[in-house]
Design a protein around this motif. Structure first.
Motif, short mmCIF file in Angstrom:
data_model
loop_
_atom_site.label_atom_id
_atom_site.label_comp_id
_atom_site.label_asym_id
_atom_site.label_seq_id
_atom_site.Cartn_x
_atom_site.Cartn_y
_atom_site.Cartn_z
N MET A 171 -3.91 -8.31 -10.68
CA MET A 171 -4.71 -8.21 -9.46
C MET A 171 -4.65 -6.78 -8.90
O MET A 171 -3.58 -6.18 -8.88
N LYS A 172 -5.78 -6.28 -8.45
CA LYS A 172 -5.84 -4.94 -7.85
C LYS A 172 -5.58 -5.07 -6.36
O LYS A 172 -6.29 -5.77 -5.65
N THR A 173 -4.54 -4.38 -5.87
CA THR A 173 -4.18 -4.46 -4.46
C THR A 173 -4.58 -3.22 -3.66
O THR A 173 -4.63 -3.26 -2.44
N GLN A 174 -4.82 -2.13 -4.37
CA GLN A 174 -5.28 -0.89 -3.73
C GLN A 174 -5.90 0.00 -4.80
O GLN A 174 -5.77 -0.28 -5.99
N GLU A 175 -6.58 1.04 -4.38
CA GLU A 175 -7.24 1.94 -5.33
C GLU A 175 -6.21 2.92 -5.89
O GLU A 175 -5.78 3.86 -5.21
N LEU A 176 -5.78 2.70 -7.13
CA LEU A 176 -4.72 3.51 -7.72
C LEU A 176 -5.16 4.30 -8.95
O LEU A 176 -4.49 5.25 -9.34
N VAL A 177 -6.27 3.89 -9.57
CA VAL A 177 -6.70 4.50 -10.83
C VAL A 177 -8.14 4.98 -10.68
O VAL A 177 -9.00 4.26 -10.16
N ALA A 178 -8.39 6.19 -11.14
CA ALA A 178 -9.74 6.75 -11.08
C ALA A 178 -10.50 6.39 -12.35
O ALA A 178 -10.42 7.09 -13.36
N SER A 179 -11.20 5.27 -12.32
CA SER A 179 -12.03 4.86 -13.45
C SER A 179 -13.09 3.90 -12.94
O SER A 179 -12.86 3.15 -11.99
N THR A 230 -7.55 -7.48 -3.99
CA THR A 230 -6.90 -8.74 -3.64
C THR A 230 -6.04 -8.52 -2.41
O THR A 230 -5.17 -7.64 -2.39
N SER A 231 -6.26 -9.31 -1.38
CA SER A 231 -5.53 -9.14 -0.12
C SER A 231 -4.09 -9.65 -0.24
O SER A 231 -3.77 -10.46 -1.13
N ALA A 232 -3.24 -9.19 0.65
CA ALA A 232 -1.84 -9.65 0.67
C ALA A 232 -1.78 -11.15 0.91
O ALA A 232 -0.92 -11.85 0.35
#
Length: 258
Positions: free
Chosen positions: A107-115, A124-126
């Motif tokens: 699940m993606k929780t924040q924007e961490l990867v530039a793609s 996905t929210s907490a």
């Protein structure tokens, strides 16, 4: 302890979990071997990553390290993988034993990867992560209540496995094990192939590698000392088996854990 699995039923409930939450989920046994999974294919982002064999090895190493962390703590553990997705592992407890692990998330929780493919993944929210984890706990209870997994009743195999685990640092052979538990070598050979899909020697080496993980992570023992402690004849033989099973060398594993 050997465990039986009703893979067909487990597949169905894992698929229900995926349909309800959108979170991929797998069941691993106590040796970190995947037993079952939701039938949904991996997302385009993960598929693109795993097209590179080096990334695939990184995924496998991350999964094993998170599983090992849960094994050591005996609790649910979570971490963000090197490619920016949250993963969670929950152990399945039964009468004081751990029968396996539910591995879920991606699940993606924040924007961490530039793609571009990563950017297309929904955030996905907490609160949803908390709900998904709660549902995984309910799922574990359902799997146990419906007897989809539990202790295996194969007595000769149980005795052989118990003897192996108690004597990993000794010189083990199929002849010696069969004599110790009073069964024929042929019977033991067939049972291991049917249950584990490998020879007794391969099973022993797998367990020796698993036993080495704690020593690598939590001691200052040399490779030679660890290899002897878990029953390998040499550090080089230990390294070959470790890399075959874990995808990386024991030295690299040690550095990553430290």
């Amino acid at each position: 302890m050997l465990i039986h699995y009703d893979v067909e039923k487990i597949n169905l409930v894992l698929q229900d979990f995926y349909n309800a939450t959108g979170a991929r989920i797998e069941l691993f046994n106590d040796a970190f071997v995947p037993i079952s999974s939701s039938q949904q294919a991996i997302c385009d982002y993960c598929r693109g990553i795993q097209e590179d064999s080096r990334n695939q090895s990184g995924c496998t190493t991350f999964d094993r390290m998170l599983l090992q962390k849960s094994r050591e703590s005996g609790k649910t553990e979570q971490a963000i993988c090197p490619f920016g997705l949250l993963n969670i592992v929950s152990p399945i407890h039964y009468n004081g034993m751990v029968l396996g692990y539910l591995f879920f998330g991606q699940m993606k929780t924040q924007e961490l990867v530039a793609s571009e493919s990563y950017a297309r993944l929904p955030l996905t929210s907490a609160k949803k992560i908390e709900s998904v984890s709660h549902l995984a706990g309910i799922l574990i209870g359902h799997i146990l209540t419906e007897n989809m997994l539990g202790p295996d009743a194969d007595e000769p195999l149980q005795k052989a496995v118990a003897h192996i685990h108690a004597n990993l640092n000794q010189n083990l052979s199929i002849r010696q094990i069969a004599s110790q538990i009073h069964v024929s070598k042929n019977l033991l050979y067939r049972r291991f192939h049917q249950r584990f899909g490998c020879t007794i020697g391969e099973y022993i080496n797998q367990k020796r590698v698993e036993q080495s993980l704690d020593l690598l992570a939590n001691t200052n023992m040399t490779m030679e000392e660890i290899s002897q402690s878990v029953g390998f004849s040499s550090a080089s033989y230990f390294t070959r088996n470790f890399k075959r099973q874990m995808g990386i060398t024991p030295l690299k594993y040690k550095k990553q854990r430290n």
